[in-house]
Design an enzyme around this catalytic site. Structure first.
Site, PDB file in Angstrom:
ATOM      1  N   ASN A 218      42.553 -13.152 -36.784  1.00  0.00           N
ATOM      2  CA  ASN A 218      43.778 -12.911 -37.546  1.00  0.00           C
ATOM      3  C   ASN A 218      44.859 -13.844 -37.013  1.00  0.00           C
ATOM      4  O   ASN A 218      44.623 -14.615 -36.073  1.00  0.00           O
ATOM      5  CB  ASN A 218      44.203 -11.444 -37.491  1.00  0.00           C
ATOM      6  CG  ASN A 218      44.457 -10.949 -36.071  1.00  0.00           C
ATOM      7  OD1 ASN A 218      44.953 -11.686 -35.212  1.00  0.00           O
ATOM      8  ND2 ASN A 218      44.120  -9.687 -35.817  1.00  0.00           N
ATOM      9  N   GLU A 221      45.645 -13.481 -33.271  1.00  0.00           N
ATOM     10  CA  GLU A 221      44.565 -13.981 -32.426  1.00  0.00           C
ATOM     11  C   GLU A 221      44.514 -15.505 -32.427  1.00  0.00           C
ATOM     12  O   GLU A 221      44.234 -16.133 -31.402  1.00  0.00           O
ATOM     13  CB  GLU A 221      43.229 -13.396 -32.893  1.00  0.00           C
ATOM     14  CG  GLU A 221      43.101 -11.899 -32.635  1.00  0.00           C
ATOM     15  CD  GLU A 221      41.956 -11.252 -33.375  1.00  0.00           C
ATOM     16  OE1 GLU A 221      41.535 -10.150 -32.962  1.00  0.00           O
ATOM     17  OE2 GLU A 221      41.483 -11.833 -34.377  1.00  0.00           O
ATOM     18  N   ASP A 288      36.954  -5.795 -39.707  1.00  0.00           N
ATOM     19  CA  ASP A 288      35.521  -5.482 -39.716  1.00  0.00           C
ATOM     20  C   ASP A 288      34.957  -5.557 -41.124  1.00  0.00           C
ATOM     21  O   ASP A 288      33.856  -6.079 -41.350  1.00  0.00           O
ATOM     22  CB  ASP A 288      35.291  -4.078 -39.148  1.00  0.00           C
ATOM     23  CG  ASP A 288      35.527  -4.003 -37.645  1.00  0.00           C
ATOM     24  OD1 ASP A 288      35.519  -5.064 -36.998  1.00  0.00           O
ATOM     25  OD2 ASP A 288      35.721  -2.897 -37.134  1.00  0.00           O
TER      26      ASP A 288
END
Length: 512
Positions: A218, A221, A288
């Protein structure tokens, strides 16, 4: 490892063709998921006083729930979409490990690649929750490096299981399952087979993923990995180019939450894929779901661009929902075709997790049920009033078979998918669940709504499931009759007029 990597360049099916088949192609495809395996535990209770021993709340324990977490949540998403999935990782030789395996079995996730390691606990995150607030989280875990024999066994399992899969997903939660041996084995074995390796990365050092095909960080990150803030389009382009070169990637897919995805390839400009969620309610689990859908889409033969569109839509559906949820195939299909209301139809298992999560936050779930054949003003008035009793309204809908068993032919007038579509269009209805039995008792036992409500034309003593709801402390309510019309009246009227038009007319003698 040989190049080029043809998997992302030569699609074998289009997104339109995949949707035409109702995503049935997913059922033939398998994905290997390796990473840190977690069991999420929720301990629910109520707080009415503080302890005399210390200024802390006393939690009166009510019930528990268990959910697959970490890399197992990625696997669960793939299984829910209809794909086959194999997990590689470790759990402990303990009661939590057995519970974890049992949960995987119940959702169709294969665990032949999971090692039970003595002396290392199953990773469990316990959250103590009251009135929608997390009061405390307890982590049981050992994040030290795995013993060398265990690392070797995991690498061997990866090499073995890759042979029967169409994509590999590495789900890293920085718990040391994805050691260098496992990452290298996954990349080498996948490269030999010409299948993609996707990584959901963590930490600052992404060089350890070098040789993988796709990374899906993301924005936060990504900023952490390159050591500087990324906010503008130019900064995103520069950061993506840097990371692609560092890790020898085929592509970088950056998840942007409410803004969708940013897809980047070597030497190409950022390609934005906008989000389509009508409202961002909860971003839990979106990453996820995104990597699970992306991996399964590539395994099914989509191009990277079309698999990214599919994954973006799946992630958009998740953030538009309340609480933790997986994605069902018909939801993606409906959303891509603009039929967002159809996402209200859920399976019992999916709805059970979602509603339980909402109840931990203090939200009240209202449930009603029926055939809802030929929706009329009385239904709409009733559903609007039922919704006012709580925060979420779930409608249990009889299947066609159960309607026929209850009402006899020619009912139902409308098939179940059309009845569900009409109910989905109503703002008062949050979710719909089908049941094939004559009564909703099985559904009520699993969902455990706070309130069961029916119309005033039914006496409370005759409401099916009332004892079940009362047994766990729920309420049973009857709303007054708000409209004189019933479906039976409508059907009898329609059939009566129809039969009248079919009566043979007397013939007038012709003129000579």
């Amino acid at each position: 490892m040989s190049d080029p990597r043809p998997t992302l360049q030569a699609p074998t099916i289009s997104l339109d063709d995949l949707l035409t088949s109702d995503l049935a192609r997913f059922k033939d495809k398998s994905v290997l998921v390796a990473g840190d395996l977690v069991l999420d535990h929720y301990l629910w209770g109520s707080v009415e006083r503080t302890s005399p021993e210390a200024p802390v709340p006393v939690v009166h324990h009510e019930h528990d729930s268990w959910v697959l977490g970490g890399a197992a949540n990625v696997a669960n998403n793939i299984a829910t979409l209809g794909g086959q999935v194999h997990l590689v990782g470790v759990v402990g030789k303990d009661e939590f490990g057995e519970r974890w395996r049992s949960h995987c079995e119940s959702v169709g996730v294969a665990t032949s690649g999971v090692l039970s390691v003595a002396g290392r606990p199953t990773m469990v995150k316990t959250r103590v929750v009251s009135r929608g607030q997390i009061l405390l989280r307890i982590d049981r875990e050992d994040t030290s490096s795995l013993p060398e024999p265990t690392r070797k066994k995991l690498a061997d399992l990866v090499r073995k299981l890759v042979r029967s899969t169409g994509a590999v997903v590495l789900s890293d939660y920085q718990k040391n399952t994805l050691c260098p041996e496992v990452v290298a084995a996954a990349i080498e074995a996948a490269r030999e087979r010409g299948i993609p390796v996707l990584v959901d990365p963590k930490g600052k050092d992404y060089s350890r993923y070098r040789g993988a095909d796709i990374l899906t960080p993301n924005l936060r990150e990504l900023s952490l990995a390159i050591g500087r803030n990324v906010s503008s389009e130019a900064e995103l382009q520069a950061a993506g180019d840097e990371l692609i070169a560092l890790c020898d990637l085929q592509a970088l897919v950056v998840t942007l939450d409410a803004e969708g995805l940013a897809l980047m390839r070597p030497g190409q400009k950022v390609h934005r894929i906008p989000a389509h969620a009508p409202e961002v309610r909860d971003e839990t689990g979106a990453g996820d779901t995104t990597i699970a859908t992306l991996g399964l889409g590539l395994a099914a033969g989509l191009s990277l661009e079309e698999a990214s569109v599919l994954a973006n839509q799946a992630g958009g559906i998740v953030v538009g929902k309340l609480g933790v949820a997986t994605i069902l195939p018909h939801e993606i299909k409906a959303a891509l075709r603009g039929q967002t209301a159809s996402s209200k139809v859920r399976s019992v298992d999916n709805l059970k997790i979602l509603l339980a999560n909402q109840q931990t936050r203090g939200r009240k779930v209202v449930f009603t049920n029926g055939c809802f054949d030929l929706l009329h003003p009385g239904h709409i008035l009733f559903l609007n009033e039922a919704r006012k009793l709580g925060d979420l309204l779930v409608v249990g809908l009889n299947t066609d078979r159960s309607v026929r068993a209850l009402k006899g032919p020619p009912r139902p007038i409308l098939p179940e998918d059309e009845r569900a579509a009409i109910l989905s269009a109503l703002e008062a209805v949050d979710y719909i669940v089908f049941y094939d039995e004559l009564t909703p008792e099985t559904v009520l036992m699993q969902l455990q709504p706070d309130i069961l409500v029916k119309g005033g034309n039914i006496a409370e003593a005759d409401i099916a499931g009332r004892e079940i709801v009362r047994s766990y402390g729920g309420r049973v309510m009857c709303l007054p009759a708000l409209h004189p019309t019933t479906v039976t009246d409508l059907v009898d009227s329609i059939l009566g007029k129809f039969e009248k038009t079919r009566e043979p007319k007397s013939e007038t003698p012709s003129e000579p």
